[in-house]
Design a protein around this motif. Structure first.
Motif, PDB file in Angstrom:
ATOM      1  N   TYR A  80       0.820  -1.213   0.042  1.00 46.42           N
ATOM      2  CA  TYR A  80      -0.205   0.079   0.128  1.00 46.42           C
ATOM      3  C   TYR A  80       0.926   1.216  -0.058  1.00 46.42           C
ATOM      4  CZ  TYR A  80      -3.496  -3.209   1.435  1.00 46.42           C
ATOM      5  OH  TYR A  80      -4.335  -4.626   1.480  1.00 46.42           O
ATOM      6  N   SER A  81       2.177   1.227   0.679  1.00 48.31           N
ATOM      7  CA  SER A  81       2.937   2.470   0.704  1.00 48.31           C
ATOM      8  C   SER A  81       4.487   2.216   0.450  1.00 48.31           C
ATOM      9  CB  SER A  81       2.610   2.972   2.097  1.00 48.31           C
ATOM     10  OG  SER A  81       3.073   4.280   2.316  1.00 48.31           O
ATOM     11  N   VAL A  82       5.121   3.040  -0.210  1.00 45.62           N
ATOM     12  CA  VAL A  82       6.721   3.118  -0.140  1.00 45.62           C
ATOM     13  C   VAL A  82       7.004   4.409   0.263  1.00 45.62           C
ATOM     14  CG1 VAL A  82       6.318   3.670  -2.660  1.00 45.62           C
ATOM     15  CG2 VAL A  82       8.497   2.524  -1.832  1.00 45.62           C
ATOM     16  N   GLN A  83       8.400   4.215   0.662  1.00 46.03           N
ATOM     17  CA  GLN A  83       9.034   5.375   1.325  1.00 46.03           C
ATOM     18  C   GLN A  83      10.614   5.241   1.336  1.00 46.03           C
ATOM     19  OE1 GLN A  83       9.144   9.163   1.840  1.00 46.03           O
ATOM     20  NE2 GLN A  83       7.028   8.401   2.309  1.00 46.03           N
ATOM     21  N   PHE A  84      11.289   6.289   1.172  1.00 46.97           N
ATOM     22  CA  PHE A  84      12.610   6.282   1.161  1.00 46.97           C
ATOM     23  C   PHE A  84      13.215   6.156   2.667  1.00 46.97           C
ATOM     24  CE2 PHE A  84      11.977   8.388  -2.804  1.00 46.97           C
ATOM     25  CZ  PHE A  84      11.949   7.720  -3.734  1.00 46.97           C
ATOM     26  N   GLY A  85      14.213   5.383   2.694  1.00 48.33           N
ATOM     27  CA  GLY A  85      15.069   5.625   4.062  1.00 48.33           C
ATOM     28  C   GLY A  85      16.369   6.197   3.940  1.00 48.33           C
ATOM     29  N   LYS A  86      17.151   5.901   4.913  1.00 49.36           N
ATOM     30  CA  LYS A  86      18.521   6.204   4.753  1.00 49.36           C
ATOM     31  C   LYS A  86      19.180   5.379   4.053  1.00 49.36           C
ATOM     32  CE  LYS A  86      20.509   8.245   8.568  1.00 49.36           C
ATOM     33  NZ  LYS A  86      21.097   8.167   9.754  1.00 49.36           N
ATOM     34  N   ALA A  87      20.427   5.772   3.530  1.00 49.93           N
ATOM     35  CA  ALA A  87      21.574   5.154   2.484  1.00 49.93           C
ATOM     36  C   ALA A  87      20.839   4.584   1.367  1.00 49.93           C
ATOM     37  CB  ALA A  87      22.134   4.248   3.337  1.00 49.93           C
TER      38      ALA A  87
END
Length: 169
Positions: A80-87
């Motif tokens: 349902y959802s996608v997001q960027f994280g560190k590195a």
């Protein structure tokens, strides 16, 4: 997803998200019931069965897939959802009714809680694509509808449960 156990609210089967990165690549979180969904350098090359969550990354011109993978077990799964994280990490969340969803040992909840569980997965793309996943849920109905990260690298999910979910300060 038809009469899938993932459908609890209006529109659950149509949830998904599209985001872009600083290079203009397009990230899509969704689901498919197709056995021939196109994959590119996949972590999971074939459908697990039923509907599967999918993560796809397109180049800015939409003329090629940079990455695309199935992500699921033998019954219904949806992202349902996608997001960027560190590195450069990419986080994906959703719901699963698959006891054999590819959760990773050593995570918060490596075992299926029952009925429907939420999930949270972290994809890494260097040196090769890999994924680490955990179930989020109780022995009742649970799903993770949104994922978000902060500048410190913390990851947050927002979802729904009808079970007794553990709460902490």
């Amino acid at each position: 997803l038809g009469d899938s156990p993932l459908i609890k609210n209006y529109g659950d089967s149509f949830r998904g998200e599209v985001i872009t990165d600083s290079l203009g690549r397009i990230y899509v979180a969704s689901n498919t019931s197709s056995n021939d969904f196109p994959t590119a350098s996949p972590v999971q090359a074939q459908s697990g069965g039923g509907a599967d969550a999918v993560l796809a990354i397109f180049n800015p011109d939409l003329d090629s897939l940079v990455f695309s993978t199935f992500h699921g077990g033998s019954t219904d799964d949806a992202a349902y959802s996608v997001q960027f994280g560190k590195a450069g990490d990419v986080y994906l969340c959703g719901g699963t009714s698959s006891a054999d969803f590819p959760a990773t040992a050593g995570t918060l909840r490596p075992n299926f809680g029952g009925v429907v569980d939420g999930f949270l997965s972290r994809f890494r793309f260097s040196p090769a694509a890999s994924v680490r996943s955990t179930f989020l849920g109780t022995n009742r109905y649970d799903q993770a509808f949104f994922v978000q990260t902060d500048l410190k690298g913390n990851v947050y999910t927002f979802g729904q449960t009808i079970g007794t979910y553990p709460v902490s300060t």
